[in-house]
Write a protein that holds these residues in place. Structure first.
Motif, PDB file in Angstrom:
ATOM      1  N   TRP A 308      -1.258   4.329   2.752  1.00  0.00           N
ATOM      2  CA  TRP A 308      -0.380   3.874   1.858  1.00  0.00           C
ATOM      3  C   TRP A 308      -0.965   4.389   0.455  1.00  0.00           C
ATOM      4  O   TRP A 308      -2.105   4.569   0.359  1.00  0.00           O
ATOM      5  CB  TRP A 308       0.096   2.271   1.779  1.00  0.00           C
ATOM      6  CG  TRP A 308       0.571   1.875   3.147  1.00  0.00           C
ATOM      7  CD1 TRP A 308       0.124   0.680   3.906  1.00  0.00           C
ATOM      8  CD2 TRP A 308       1.783   2.146   3.657  1.00  0.00           C
ATOM      9  NE1 TRP A 308       0.811   0.514   4.842  1.00  0.00           N
ATOM     10  CE2 TRP A 308       2.018   1.396   4.760  1.00  0.00           C
ATOM     11  CE3 TRP A 308       2.841   3.057   3.496  1.00  0.00           C
ATOM     12  CZ2 TRP A 308       3.094   1.434   5.664  1.00  0.00           C
ATOM     13  CZ3 TRP A 308       3.964   3.100   4.221  1.00  0.00           C
ATOM     14  CH2 TRP A 308       3.833   2.419   5.507  1.00  0.00           C
ATOM     15  N   ALA A 309      -0.055   4.356  -0.697  1.00  0.00           N
ATOM     16  CA  ALA A 309      -0.500   5.070  -1.805  1.00  0.00           C
ATOM     17  C   ALA A 309      -1.428   4.018  -2.285  1.00  0.00           C
ATOM     18  O   ALA A 309      -1.174   2.747  -2.220  1.00  0.00           O
ATOM     19  CB  ALA A 309       0.693   4.947  -2.839  1.00  0.00           C
ATOM     20  N   ASP A 310      -2.359   4.462  -3.095  1.00  0.00           N
ATOM     21  CA  ASP A 310      -3.434   3.750  -3.895  1.00  0.00           C
ATOM     22  C   ASP A 310      -3.296   3.947  -5.204  1.00  0.00           C
ATOM     23  O   ASP A 310      -3.920   5.074  -5.726  1.00  0.00           O
ATOM     24  CB  ASP A 310      -4.801   4.182  -3.132  1.00  0.00           C
ATOM     25  CG  ASP A 310      -5.816   3.214  -3.491  1.00  0.00           C
ATOM     26  OD1 ASP A 310      -5.789   2.699  -4.546  1.00  0.00           O
ATOM     27  OD2 ASP A 310      -6.835   3.336  -2.813  1.00  0.00           O
ATOM     28  N   THR A 311      -2.811   2.827  -6.082  1.00  0.00           N
ATOM     29  CA  THR A 311      -2.794   3.248  -7.299  1.00  0.00           C
ATOM     30  C   THR A 311      -4.153   2.874  -8.065  1.00  0.00           C
ATOM     31  O   THR A 311      -4.182   3.034  -9.350  1.00  0.00           O
ATOM     32  CB  THR A 311      -1.897   2.299  -7.999  1.00  0.00           C
ATOM     33  OG1 THR A 311      -1.761   1.070  -7.777  1.00  0.00           O
ATOM     34  CG2 THR A 311      -0.209   2.879  -7.324  1.00  0.00           C
ATOM     35  N   VAL A 312      -5.011   2.306  -7.538  1.00  0.00           N
ATOM     36  CA  VAL A 312      -6.329   2.133  -8.112  1.00  0.00           C
ATOM     37  C   VAL A 312      -7.008   3.516  -8.273  1.00  0.00           C
ATOM     38  O   VAL A 312      -7.460   3.936  -9.361  1.00  0.00           O
ATOM     39  CB  VAL A 312      -7.442   1.372  -7.210  1.00  0.00           C
ATOM     40  CG1 VAL A 312      -8.609   1.195  -7.956  1.00  0.00           C
ATOM     41  CG2 VAL A 312      -6.678  -0.266  -6.972  1.00  0.00           C
ATOM     42  N   VAL A 313      -6.680   4.250  -7.277  1.00  0.00           N
ATOM     43  CA  VAL A 313      -7.312   5.696  -7.119  1.00  0.00           C
ATOM     44  C   VAL A 313      -6.346   6.384  -8.380  1.00  0.00           C
ATOM     45  O   VAL A 313      -6.811   7.312  -9.102  1.00  0.00           O
ATOM     46  CB  VAL A 313      -7.004   6.438  -5.921  1.00  0.00           C
ATOM     47  CG1 VAL A 313      -6.766   7.937  -5.867  1.00  0.00           C
ATOM     48  CG2 VAL A 313      -8.195   6.027  -4.859  1.00  0.00           C
ATOM     49  N   GLY A 314      -4.980   6.122  -8.362  1.00  0.00           N
ATOM     50  CA  GLY A 314      -4.104   6.785  -9.452  1.00  0.00           C
ATOM     51  C   GLY A 314      -4.509   6.588 -10.656  1.00  0.00           C
ATOM     52  O   GLY A 314      -4.596   7.638 -11.635  1.00  0.00           O
ATOM     53  N   ARG A 315      -4.855   5.391 -10.858  1.00  0.00           N
ATOM     54  CA  ARG A 315      -5.365   4.861 -12.464  1.00  0.00           C
ATOM     55  C   ARG A 315      -6.664   5.675 -12.735  1.00  0.00           C
ATOM     56  O   ARG A 315      -6.684   6.048 -13.874  1.00  0.00           O
ATOM     57  CB  ARG A 315      -5.507   3.517 -12.621  1.00  0.00           C
ATOM     58  CG  ARG A 315      -4.110   2.749 -12.855  1.00  0.00           C
ATOM     59  CD  ARG A 315      -4.148   1.249 -12.962  1.00  0.00           C
ATOM     60  NE  ARG A 315      -4.796   0.527 -12.252  1.00  0.00           N
ATOM     61  CZ  ARG A 315      -4.261  -0.093 -10.996  1.00  0.00           C
ATOM     62  NH1 ARG A 315      -3.050   0.144 -10.897  1.00  0.00           N
ATOM     63  NH2 ARG A 315      -4.870  -0.819 -10.298  1.00  0.00           N
ATOM     64  N   ILE A 340       7.621  -0.796   1.956  1.00  0.00           N
ATOM     65  CA  ILE A 340       6.432   0.062   1.678  1.00  0.00           C
ATOM     66  C   ILE A 340       5.503  -0.528   0.701  1.00  0.00           C
ATOM     67  O   ILE A 340       5.738  -0.866  -0.256  1.00  0.00           O
ATOM     68  CB  ILE A 340       7.037   1.326   0.853  1.00  0.00           C
ATOM     69  CG1 ILE A 340       8.089   2.027   1.547  1.00  0.00           C
ATOM     70  CG2 ILE A 340       6.036   2.445   0.609  1.00  0.00           C
ATOM     71  CD1 ILE A 340       9.012   3.023   0.812  1.00  0.00           C
ATOM     72  N   PRO A 341       4.269  -0.796   1.421  1.00  0.00           N
ATOM     73  CA  PRO A 341       3.221  -1.551   0.609  1.00  0.00           C
ATOM     74  C   PRO A 341       2.503  -0.446  -0.219  1.00  0.00           C
ATOM     75  O   PRO A 341       2.335   0.739   0.064  1.00  0.00           O
ATOM     76  CB  PRO A 341       2.094  -1.795   1.767  1.00  0.00           C
ATOM     77  CG  PRO A 341       2.937  -1.988   3.096  1.00  0.00           C
ATOM     78  CD  PRO A 341       3.997  -1.031   2.816  1.00  0.00           C
ATOM     79  N   VAL A 342       2.008  -0.846  -1.603  1.00  0.00           N
ATOM     80  CA  VAL A 342       1.560  -0.169  -2.591  1.00  0.00           C
ATOM     81  C   VAL A 342       0.205  -0.823  -2.857  1.00  0.00           C
ATOM     82  O   VAL A 342       0.209  -2.134  -3.166  1.00  0.00           O
ATOM     83  CB  VAL A 342       2.201   0.079  -3.586  1.00  0.00           C
ATOM     84  CG1 VAL A 342       1.528   0.602  -4.724  1.00  0.00           C
ATOM     85  CG2 VAL A 342       3.343   1.110  -3.354  1.00  0.00           C
ATOM     86  N   CYS A 343      -1.013  -0.334  -2.659  1.00  0.00           N
ATOM     87  CA  CYS A 343      -2.259  -0.944  -3.202  1.00  0.00           C
ATOM     88  C   CYS A 343      -2.025  -0.715  -4.691  1.00  0.00           C
ATOM     89  O   CYS A 343      -2.096   0.161  -5.428  1.00  0.00           O
ATOM     90  CB  CYS A 343      -3.288   0.041  -2.681  1.00  0.00           C
ATOM     91  SG  CYS A 343      -5.001  -0.613  -3.128  1.00  0.00           S
ATOM     92  N   VAL A 344      -2.497  -2.138  -5.110  1.00  0.00           N
ATOM     93  CA  VAL A 344      -2.532  -2.225  -6.542  1.00  0.00           C
ATOM     94  C   VAL A 344      -3.869  -2.728  -6.951  1.00  0.00           C
ATOM     95  O   VAL A 344      -4.221  -2.920  -8.368  1.00  0.00           O
ATOM     96  CB  VAL A 344      -1.559  -3.536  -7.278  1.00  0.00           C
ATOM     97  CG1 VAL A 344      -0.153  -2.826  -6.788  1.00  0.00           C
ATOM     98  CG2 VAL A 344      -1.935  -4.689  -6.463  1.00  0.00           C
ATOM     99  N   ALA A 345      -4.769  -3.179  -6.350  1.00  0.00           N
ATOM    100  CA  ALA A 345      -6.300  -3.480  -6.459  1.00  0.00           C
ATOM    101  C   ALA A 345      -7.023  -3.620  -5.192  1.00  0.00           C
ATOM    102  O   ALA A 345      -6.555  -3.523  -4.184  1.00  0.00           O
ATOM    103  CB  ALA A 345      -5.962  -5.003  -7.318  1.00  0.00           C
ATOM    104  N   TYR A 346      -8.280  -3.849  -5.234  1.00  0.00           N
ATOM    105  CA  TYR A 346      -9.064  -4.080  -4.269  1.00  0.00           C
ATOM    106  C   TYR A 346      -9.837  -5.337  -3.970  1.00  0.00           C
ATOM    107  O   TYR A 346      -9.980  -6.040  -5.196  1.00  0.00           O
ATOM    108  CB  TYR A 346     -10.452  -3.064  -4.144  1.00  0.00           C
ATOM    109  CG  TYR A 346     -10.121  -1.464  -4.126  1.00  0.00           C
ATOM    110  CD1 TYR A 346      -8.876  -1.094  -3.397  1.00  0.00           C
ATOM    111  CD2 TYR A 346     -10.834  -0.644  -4.799  1.00  0.00           C
ATOM    112  CE1 TYR A 346      -8.629   0.308  -3.239  1.00  0.00           C
ATOM    113  CE2 TYR A 346     -10.611   0.606  -4.833  1.00  0.00           C
ATOM    114  CZ  TYR A 346      -9.236   1.153  -3.995  1.00  0.00           C
ATOM    115  OH  TYR A 346      -9.132   2.529  -4.127  1.00  0.00           O
ATOM    116  N   ASP A 347      -9.821  -5.915  -2.892  1.00  0.00           N
ATOM    117  CA  ASP A 347     -10.793  -7.203  -2.916  1.00  0.00           C
ATOM    118  C   ASP A 347     -12.199  -6.573  -2.237  1.00  0.00           C
ATOM    119  O   ASP A 347     -12.256  -6.023  -1.061  1.00  0.00           O
ATOM    120  CB  ASP A 347     -10.070  -8.036  -1.604  1.00  0.00           C
ATOM    121  CG  ASP A 347     -10.742  -9.166  -1.638  1.00  0.00           C
ATOM    122  OD1 ASP A 347     -12.038  -9.114  -1.246  1.00  0.00           O
ATOM    123  OD2 ASP A 347     -10.413 -10.543  -1.738  1.00  0.00           O
TER     124      ASP A 347
END
Length: 431
Positions: A308-315, A340-347
């Motif tokens: 899925w899309a990874d917006t941590v990478v995007g930012r 559609i899941p979107v990654c907004v942060a990491y644990d």
């Protein structure tokens, strides 16, 4: 008129070739500033596919001067194979310019690349085996061969002999391979000298003059931000500078001449080779993304890892590159997913990271934190304005825009040249 840098915002294969092609009618030069034939662009024009590996995508657009900058490593056999293949299909390749300072990939580096990967076993990096890494290493070790060396046989021979003094010891004593004769390499390279001579130029000077004359220059990155040798997921990276800053060192223009940075972000994420990939899917959804998006390498044919899309990478890409505009590609591949899941942060072991972890081990242990967005089932390939898109597709893009931190100017809704939605001009002339 602007100088525009175009980069990949993920781990490559985002669709940079299509973005370059879209800008083609508005630019005078398209410059490849890093990498070699270890990655590729696929451009679809009039239903025909063109797979480019070493050449800039701008070579497909009449009137554009395509250029290979000093930051690129050049395999001459691949170069002429690609030129001949395009010419056979009616593409005019006569305007290609190549920097005299670009480094050459000799046959011994292709051999070393392959045997080293085999020797590493489980610790392999997942290179393409095309000699890219060893050639960049030679460049930094100051034992590399440059395009200009082809025109001085004595200098070329001295450099090849010096490089092989060490490399033959490696091949024979470590890898149990035969030694390589210097003269064999010299003659192999010299056969291309007169063919390449008319293409060779002082690219930095030519680009400076073009910008002074009000022409528009597009700098096209090979690979992508997360594969950058300094800023990517090291050591699972390429050997060159694939971020916007690399456009300056890889072409010979100054940073104050850059006007815009356009990043290409696929609506989901892929990568090839080894290395961390937090949103990677090992289930039916990953297989579905691979099949729907035809996620197989342009250069290698390897199946790409999908997630899925990874917006941590995007930012991170927005920050590292100074992105002014995003091109989101392959939105159509998400059609039919209910959610559609979107990654907004990491644990990472109980700690929440909304920005890219600075330590390699944290990235390896990162578990994605998802925000679920509603999907859509309508066919979007015929959409040509933002308002034509289904409401949930619009919501997806607007949320992505918030998370990425830069405007989404262009949206790819299909593989064809015309299957795009333009919200804002990538030239910045709508501001």
């Amino acid at each position: 008129m602007p100088a525009i840098v175009l980069v990949g915002a993920q781990w490559g294969d985002e669709g940079k070739g299509k973005a370059t092609d879209l800008l083609g009618k508005d630019v005078d030069y398209v410059v490849k500033f890093n990498g070699g034939n270890n990655a590729g662009h696929t451009v679809v024009i009039g239903g025909e596919k063109y797979a480019l590996h070493l050449l800039p995508s701008g070579i497909l657009t009449p009137g554009v001067t395509p250029m290979i900058g000093n930051g690129v490593v050049v395999d001459l056999e691949v170069l002429f194979h690609e030129l001949e293949a395009l010419a056979a299909r009616g593409v005019d390749v006569a305007k290609l310019r190549i920097s005299a300072n670009a480094h050459l990939i000799p046959s011994y580096n292709r051999i070393l690349d392959k045997v080293t990967e085999r020797f590493l076993g489980k610790r392999r990096l997942g290179t393409t085996g095309r000699g890219i890494g060893p050639t960049y290493a030679d460049k930094m070790n100051r034992v590399g061969l440059r395009v200009q060396d082809l025109f001085d046989e004595s200098i070329l021979r001295q450099k090849v002999e010096a490089a092989l003094e060490v490399k033959n010891h490696l091949l024979v004593k470590i890898y149990n391979r035969r030694a390589i004769e210097a003269e064999e390499v010299v003659q192999e390279l010299l056969q291309y000298a007169e063919r390449v001579r008319p293409m060779v130029a002082d690219c930095g000077l030519e680009l400076h003059q073009a910008l002074e004359d009000g022409k528009t220059v597009l700098f096209e990155a090979g690979q992508a931000t997360m594969l950058d040798v300094d800023h990517g997921t090291y050591p699972f990276v390429t050997s060159s500078s694939a971020t916007a800053a690399g456009a300056c060192t890889g072409s010979g223009i100054g940073p104050t001449q850059i006007d815009r940075v356009v990043a290409v972000f696929k609506a989901y994420t892929t990568r090839v080779g080894e290395g961390p990939f937090p949103t990677e899917l090992h289930d039916e959804f990953g297989e579905r993304l691979r099949a729907n998006g035809f996620e197989f390498g342009t250069t290698t044919g390897r199946p790409r890892r999908c997630g899925w899309a990874d917006t941590v990478v995007g930012r991170y890409s927005t920050r590292i590159n100074g992105v002014t505009d995003y091109v989101v590609t392959k939105l159509d591949v998400l059609t039919g997913f209910e959610t559609i899941p979107v990654c907004v942060a990491y644990d990472v072991q109980g700690e929440r990271f909304e920005e890219m972890p600075s330590h390699q081990s944290d990235m390896h242990h990162a578990v994605p934190i998802y925000e679920d967005l509603p999907g859509w089932s309508e066919d979007i390939t015929g959409c040509r304005t933002f308002d034509d898109l289904p409401q949930n597709a619009q919501r997806y893009l607007l949320r992505m825009e918030e998370l990425l931190g830069a405007r989404i100017s262009v949206i790819g809704v299909g593989p064809g040249r015309d299957e795009v939605i333009t919200r804002y001009s990538l030239l910045g002339d709508d501001e």
